[in-house]
Motif scaffolding. Structure first.
Motif, PDB file in Angstrom:
ATOM      1  N   HIS D 106       0.873  -1.188   0.000  1.00  0.00           N
ATOM      2  CA  HIS D 106       0.000   0.000   0.000  1.00  0.00           C
ATOM      3  C   HIS D 106       0.896   1.220   0.000  1.00  0.00           C
ATOM      4  O   HIS D 106       1.883   1.273   0.741  1.00  0.00           O
ATOM      5  N   SER D 107       0.569   2.194  -0.830  1.00  0.00           N
ATOM      6  CA  SER D 107       1.358   3.427  -0.835  1.00  0.00           C
ATOM      7  C   SER D 107       0.534   4.567  -1.410  1.00  0.00           C
ATOM      8  O   SER D 107      -0.606   4.374  -1.849  1.00  0.00           O
ATOM      9  N   GLY D 116      -5.851   7.900  -9.603  1.00  0.00           N
ATOM     10  CA  GLY D 116      -6.894   7.352  -8.744  1.00  0.00           C
ATOM     11  C   GLY D 116      -7.889   8.404  -8.272  1.00  0.00           C
ATOM     12  O   GLY D 116      -9.037   8.071  -7.953  1.00  0.00           O
ATOM     13  N   ALA D 117      -7.447   9.663  -8.220  1.00  0.00           N
ATOM     14  CA  ALA D 117      -8.328  10.757  -7.779  1.00  0.00           C
ATOM     15  C   ALA D 117      -9.181  11.279  -8.931  1.00  0.00           C
ATOM     16  O   ALA D 117      -9.769  12.356  -8.837  1.00  0.00           O
ATOM     17  N   SER D 163      -7.929  -8.902  -9.063  1.00  0.00           N
ATOM     18  CA  SER D 163      -6.919  -8.048  -9.705  1.00  0.00           C
ATOM     19  C   SER D 163      -5.632  -7.971  -8.897  1.00  0.00           C
ATOM     20  O   SER D 163      -5.570  -8.433  -7.759  1.00  0.00           O
ATOM     21  N   GLN D 164      -4.646  -7.378  -9.529  1.00  0.00           N
ATOM     22  CA  GLN D 164      -3.346  -7.237  -8.875  1.00  0.00           C
ATOM     23  C   GLN D 164      -3.203  -5.923  -8.124  1.00  0.00           C
ATOM     24  O   GLN D 164      -2.267  -5.723  -7.353  1.00  0.00           O
ATOM     25  N   ALA D 165      -4.092  -4.998  -8.422  1.00  0.00           N
ATOM     26  CA  ALA D 165      -3.974  -3.674  -7.809  1.00  0.00           C
ATOM     27  C   ALA D 165      -5.335  -3.014  -7.810  1.00  0.00           C
ATOM     28  O   ALA D 165      -6.214  -3.355  -8.605  1.00  0.00           O
ATOM     29  N   GLY D 172      -4.746   6.613  -2.318  1.00  0.00           N
ATOM     30  CA  GLY D 172      -3.522   5.956  -2.747  1.00  0.00           C
ATOM     31  C   GLY D 172      -3.817   4.706  -3.543  1.00  0.00           C
ATOM     32  O   GLY D 172      -4.787   4.673  -4.303  1.00  0.00           O
ATOM     33  N   VAL D 173      -2.994   3.686  -3.364  1.00  0.00           N
ATOM     34  CA  VAL D 173      -3.162   2.444  -4.107  1.00  0.00           C
ATOM     35  C   VAL D 173      -2.841   1.256  -3.203  1.00  0.00           C
ATOM     36  O   VAL D 173      -2.146   1.393  -2.197  1.00  0.00           O
TER      37      VAL D 173
END
Lengths: 253, 253, 253, 253
Positions: D106-107, D116-117, D163-165, D172-173
């Motif tokens: 996570h970051s 992402g925003a 999914s991978q992400a 964040g992600v």
């Protein structure tokens, strides 16, 4: 860093605080606030005499122990040597009007100044922007001048209100804090949030607008005092690492 | 840096000035003007013989004491060794037409060249742009060629007029100064202002347009001679720090 | 760098050329072509046996003396150890089809790949873009695949035609040269011109479109052989400075 | 790095794996994932006790051998000292729901968080984006909060699916992997692909949309296990080079 100057003798705590303020200056440089020798933080004198202001002709990255002058709220120099920044009224008026804070910062941080030179409102698009959840950052637009006059400084104070920061259109930013930690983090997060917003909007993507109520809850969760201490310590370690590597002084490219 | 070359003996002040011009070159590199071995500053010979021009095949960051040739206004080499930059007419014609200035700079600074390759007018959106308050920066569009011919150089002179800088469309920029401090700061502020404007406009935000009269007053306030000295000294300290850290020579990434 | 490998004994000039090709790889890394261990330059074997290709699993910045394998035009390894990049057909087919050139480069340079992933045509908006004055850079769009098959490589060859470079849509770029100097400079200028165009267009400013005839004249003026030598020497000095400072190997951030 | 702590004695392989996870943290910092002391990777305990999670108040670049705590899936600390990141439920719930993976990252990686925003879908515009060919990266938009509650973590799990992400809007992600190599590369490619897409779209150019079927074939070709090993080794060499040059610890600017 040695303190040969007698002015600190009357109150050892001032020297200790100014050491931290110096680190605050140097941290701001590393986080994008540098613009030649522009930018300064002030500290309210705990004995009520006025404020300690970084002296002139030094970059943020060059500020160390002795680099302050004590001025009263009318700008008279009471102690210390060196140039008095001509924007001293900005600091004096904010400190007079805001008993809740003890530190004022001013800089020309690049992205915050870009955003300030536009009609755009700073928004909590990421965690850094959430720092300003309880008090949106207003914009002072009465002039593009630097703030060298008391009446201009009073105008800025009025626009700032109870906020933590104010955008100075076509000029830069000012930000405040109760502690040196707070004023530094406010400056850092202001610039990071502005950079994020500039990148987000430059992309042309449709932004997702966070809910204002949730944003306040988010602030409470991510920025409690212990988290602020943690971030302040991080930036101090980063500064130490940087200065060990490159030596103290002006930041190299 | 040693001056073994006899050409400086007749006037020690020339060597001293060229030392400062060399620092000017190296400062410009640090501030984003580098493009391989392109770019050069010239200095009007105080004995009326012509101009001292940086010699060729050196990056801005590599220029030191001896790296100049003296040419007359027709481009004949009077002293010094090394390559004569083929854009010498740009320098010669500007120096002939502008007795008020003694230094001419030319570079391909990235953001200033980006702005120059468009129809956009440089504006005083931040303090750096205010440097040009009294003389907006014109754009030379007659050709995208580099300026190797006297007739082209005369065209540039006409567009430049009494300004401090001119954008050379699809090519680069030229800028002038009475002193080495002034020509260097003009180059630095031109690039910084262009970067600010590119970032501001790329964001898609609606810019706030400063008032032209106020912008002139702002210039008077923020750029008096003592402030210019302060900035020049800052860039010299920054250069020294950088060269202490990385050594002299081409700037590392 | 020592050459213990006997393969170079038959022709000492190959080792000398590969030394220069290694510098070419490392220069490309410094100029923005690095993408992990992706990217490679090949060199036509002067004895007609095929081509010398950088071996796999090395970053551009890590390539030194022995890091090549000799393959024939069908991809059979004739000499050397290490991994054969699976995109060898890209090199083999271009070298077969273009007797006028001896070197082929391939990379994922960031800005050139961004431009390649769009419908935008590379244009001579600044000096770097003028490098391609005589042969606009085409775009290969038949696939987003990397070029591991001979039939795909033949397609790229057809699109490349007599040009110096080709954009590989959603993948990267390929570029060629008669000499190691030329292939390196072509790669460098391709990336610089793409970065300039991205920044110019992202600004939203209206670009000034240079005249195509003038652009060719401009090429003749700014890129004669002696200027190319000068730039090649500059990038070699820059590389040396960088490696002296940081040591050889992968480029640090 | 020494392991004085007895907790590793029962299974030496854990210490070895955590060494690699520490390198994963430090690699992520170099590749743009750093945000003060935010961000963490977790590792599923091979003895079924729960998960090893980086402890708090450390930057990604500071993580080394002992900097982990073992918690069960309810967040109880079983071994180790130091702060438990309050986002532990994000890790615990993903590990519980996804037996196919053993690592969660996570970051607040800058460009991935920018994307992402927004409403923008991550696309395979270049090789890095192709990493996600088989499982497009979804976006979690139920809240902009950090994920400190189990019910929120379960929501993220649902959006993540196989999914991978996953993009965490305005935050964040998160990303996963069966191995430490995989979780690190997924984080790295997520950020690189997002940066590419931001730059591509900010340019205003019309993007070329790759074919989804071809994109999967492309994944198979460019990301087989041996290529992943190759990239993992590259990032390890890059990290070593960087730490040799600057010393371990917080990354200098």
């Amino acid at each position: 860093m040695s303190f040969l100057n007698t002015r600190y003798h009357e109150d050892g705590s001032i020297a200790a605080t100014l050491e931290a303020v110096s680190r605050g200056h140097r941290i701001l440089e590393l986080e994008g606030h540098g613009d030649m020798t522009m930018g300064h933080i002030s500290y309210r004198d705990p004995w009520g005499r006025g404020l300690w202001l970084k002296r002139g002709n030094l970059a943020l990255s060059e500020v160390a122990g002795d680099d302050y002058i004590l001025i009263d709220f009318d700008g008279n120099v009471l102690e210390g040597t060196g140039l008095r920044h001509i924007e001293w009224p900005l600091h004096a008026e904010i400190l007079k009007a805001r008993p809740d804070i003890n530190f004022v910062g001013h800089s020309h941080a690049h992205y915050a100044t870009v955003l300030g030179a536009s009609e755009e409102q700073l928004k909590p698009y990421n965690n850094h922007g959430v720092w300003f959840a309880y008090s949106p950052v207003p914009r002072y637009t009465a002039t593009s001048h630097i703030i060298t006059e008391v009446h201009r400084a009073k105008e800025v104070v009025e626009v700032l209100g109870g906020s933590q920061a104010v955008l100075l259109a076509n000029h830069g930013v000012a930000f405040v804090g109760e502690t040196v930690e707070e004023v530094t983090l406010t400056g850092v997060f202001l610039e990071k949030a502005a950079e994020f917003q500039v990148d987000l909007r430059a992309s042309g993507f449709s932004p997702i607008e966070p809910d204002p109520v949730e944003t306040k809850e988010k602030f409470d969760r991510i920025y409690p005092p212990k988290a602020q201490d943690n971030f302040w310590m991080f930036f101090n370690r980063k500064l130490e690492r940087y200065e060990e590597f490159q030596g103290p002084g002006i930041a190299t490219p």
